[in-house]
Scaffold this motif. Structure first.
Motif, PDB file in Angstrom:
ATOM      1  N   GLN A 249     -96.765   8.089   1.820  1.00  0.00           N
ATOM      2  CA  GLN A 249     -97.403   8.908   2.849  1.00  0.00           C
ATOM      3  C   GLN A 249     -96.423   9.894   3.489  1.00  0.00           C
ATOM      4  O   GLN A 249     -96.305   9.984   4.716  1.00  0.00           O
ATOM      5  N   ILE A 250     -95.700  10.596   2.622  1.00  0.00           N
ATOM      6  CA  ILE A 250     -94.781  11.647   3.048  1.00  0.00           C
ATOM      7  C   ILE A 250     -95.004  12.867   2.153  1.00  0.00           C
ATOM      8  O   ILE A 250     -95.541  12.727   1.045  1.00  0.00           O
TER       9      ILE A 250
ATOM     10  N   LEU B 159     -89.371   3.961  -7.463  1.00  0.00           N
ATOM     11  CA  LEU B 159     -90.719   4.309  -7.913  1.00  0.00           C
ATOM     12  C   LEU B 159     -90.686   5.326  -9.052  1.00  0.00           C
ATOM     13  O   LEU B 159     -91.476   5.250  -9.986  1.00  0.00           O
ATOM     14  N   TYR B 160     -89.769   6.264  -8.988  1.00  0.00           N
ATOM     15  CA  TYR B 160     -89.692   7.312 -10.007  1.00  0.00           C
ATOM     16  C   TYR B 160     -89.180   6.763 -11.339  1.00  0.00           C
ATOM     17  O   TYR B 160     -89.770   6.989 -12.384  1.00  0.00           O
ATOM     18  N   TYR B 161     -88.061   6.027 -11.282  1.00  0.00           N
ATOM     19  CA  TYR B 161     -87.429   5.583 -12.522  1.00  0.00           C
ATOM     20  C   TYR B 161     -87.937   4.234 -13.036  1.00  0.00           C
ATOM     21  O   TYR B 161     -88.027   4.041 -14.244  1.00  0.00           O
ATOM     22  N   SER B 162     -88.251   3.320 -12.144  1.00  0.00           N
ATOM     23  CA  SER B 162     -88.689   1.993 -12.591  1.00  0.00           C
ATOM     24  C   SER B 162     -90.205   1.899 -12.742  1.00  0.00           C
ATOM     25  O   SER B 162     -90.706   1.317 -13.697  1.00  0.00           O
TER      26      SER B 162
ATOM     27  N   GLU C 181     -94.451  15.866  -0.572  1.00  0.00           N
ATOM     28  CA  GLU C 181     -93.735  15.899  -1.851  1.00  0.00           C
ATOM     29  C   GLU C 181     -92.323  16.442  -1.683  1.00  0.00           C
ATOM     30  O   GLU C 181     -91.388  15.963  -2.320  1.00  0.00           O
ATOM     31  N   GLY C 182     -92.170  17.447  -0.827  1.00  0.00           N
ATOM     32  CA  GLY C 182     -90.840  18.024  -0.586  1.00  0.00           C
ATOM     33  C   GLY C 182     -89.868  16.991  -0.035  1.00  0.00           C
ATOM     34  O   GLY C 182     -88.678  17.010  -0.362  1.00  0.00           O
ATOM     35  N   THR C 183     -90.374  16.094   0.789  1.00  0.00           N
ATOM     36  CA  THR C 183     -89.537  15.031   1.354  1.00  0.00           C
ATOM     37  C   THR C 183     -89.122  14.054   0.258  1.00  0.00           C
ATOM     38  O   THR C 183     -87.976  13.601   0.227  1.00  0.00           O
ATOM     39  N   VAL C 184     -90.036  13.741  -0.644  1.00  0.00           N
ATOM     40  CA  VAL C 184     -89.717  12.865  -1.775  1.00  0.00           C
ATOM     41  C   VAL C 184     -88.583  13.499  -2.582  1.00  0.00           C
ATOM     42  O   VAL C 184     -87.593  12.843  -2.907  1.00  0.00           O
ATOM     43  N   LYS C 185     -88.725  14.785  -2.893  1.00  0.00           N
ATOM     44  CA  LYS C 185     -87.711  15.481  -3.690  1.00  0.00           C
ATOM     45  C   LYS C 185     -86.368  15.508  -2.981  1.00  0.00           C
ATOM     46  O   LYS C 185     -85.335  15.243  -3.605  1.00  0.00           O
ATOM     47  N   SER C 186     -86.366  15.797  -1.689  1.00  0.00           N
ATOM     48  CA  SER C 186     -85.093  15.863  -0.974  1.00  0.00           C
ATOM     49  C   SER C 186     -84.445  14.486  -0.858  1.00  0.00           C
ATOM     50  O   SER C 186     -83.222  14.355  -0.980  1.00  0.00           O
ATOM     51  N   ARG C 187     -85.255  13.447  -0.675  1.00  0.00           N
ATOM     52  CA  ARG C 187     -84.690  12.085  -0.609  1.00  0.00           C
ATOM     53  C   ARG C 187     -84.129  11.667  -1.962  1.00  0.00           C
ATOM     54  O   ARG C 187     -83.096  10.997  -2.033  1.00  0.00           O
ATOM     55  N   MET C 188     -84.803  12.069  -3.040  1.00  0.00           N
ATOM     56  CA  MET C 188     -84.294  11.735  -4.374  1.00  0.00           C
ATOM     57  C   MET C 188     -82.989  12.479  -4.651  1.00  0.00           C
ATOM     58  O   MET C 188     -82.053  11.907  -5.216  1.00  0.00           O
ATOM     59  N   ASN C 189     -82.914  13.733  -4.237  1.00  0.00           N
ATOM     60  CA  ASN C 189     -81.672  14.488  -4.417  1.00  0.00           C
ATOM     61  C   ASN C 189     -80.533  13.861  -3.630  1.00  0.00           C
ATOM     62  O   ASN C 189     -79.417  13.727  -4.135  1.00  0.00           O
ATOM     63  N   LYS C 190     -80.813  13.464  -2.395  1.00  0.00           N
ATOM     64  CA  LYS C 190     -79.804  12.816  -1.555  1.00  0.00           C
ATOM     65  C   LYS C 190     -79.381  11.488  -2.184  1.00  0.00           C
ATOM     66  O   LYS C 190     -78.186  11.172  -2.240  1.00  0.00           O
ATOM     67  N   ALA C 191     -80.340  10.732  -2.683  1.00  0.00           N
ATOM     68  CA  ALA C 191     -80.034   9.444  -3.319  1.00  0.00           C
ATOM     69  C   ALA C 191     -79.147   9.650  -4.542  1.00  0.00           C
ATOM     70  O   ALA C 191     -78.174   8.922  -4.744  1.00  0.00           O
TER      71      ALA C 191
ATOM     72  N   SER D 155     -94.928   9.782 -10.598  1.00  0.00           N
ATOM     73  CA  SER D 155     -94.592  11.188 -10.370  1.00  0.00           C
ATOM     74  C   SER D 155     -94.223  11.396  -8.901  1.00  0.00           C
ATOM     75  O   SER D 155     -94.508  10.539  -8.046  1.00  0.00           O
ATOM     76  N   VAL D 156     -93.610  12.540  -8.614  1.00  0.00           N
ATOM     77  CA  VAL D 156     -93.274  12.870  -7.229  1.00  0.00           C
ATOM     78  C   VAL D 156     -94.544  12.886  -6.380  1.00  0.00           C
ATOM     79  O   VAL D 156     -94.562  12.379  -5.258  1.00  0.00           O
ATOM     80  N   LYS D 157     -95.613  13.427  -6.937  1.00  0.00           N
ATOM     81  CA  LYS D 157     -96.886  13.482  -6.213  1.00  0.00           C
ATOM     82  C   LYS D 157     -97.397  12.078  -5.896  1.00  0.00           C
ATOM     83  O   LYS D 157     -97.841  11.805  -4.773  1.00  0.00           O
TER      84      LYS D 157
END
Length: 64
Positions: free
Chosen positions: A36-37, A20-23, A39-49, A27-29
């Motif tokens: 439905q999670i 969703l972010y790159y393709s 924003e912090g969870t989105v950021k942490s999942r992206m960092n892990k990915a 935005s993270v928001k």
């Protein structure tokens, strides 16, 4: 490409935010709202990915 193949094999919880972010250029928001999670969870999942991608691509000998 190698990157797309590695992304395709990520667990869904990591693949979706990256996609969703790159393709989809969201935005993270926006991603947080769609999934439905928080924003912090989105950021942490992206960092892990990104960490998983880097590790996997380095194992394949890919250096960018």
């Amino acid at each position: 490409t190698a990157v797309q193949q590695v992304v395709a094999h990520l667990p869904e919880r990591y693949k979706m935010p990256i996609h969703l972010y790159y393709s989809a250029d969201m935005s993270v928001k926006e991603i947080a709202q769609v999934l439905q999670i928080p924003e912090g969870t989105v950021k942490s999942r992206m960092n892990k990915a990104k960490h998983l991608l880097k590790k996997e691509l380095e194992a394949l000998g890919y250096d960018g």
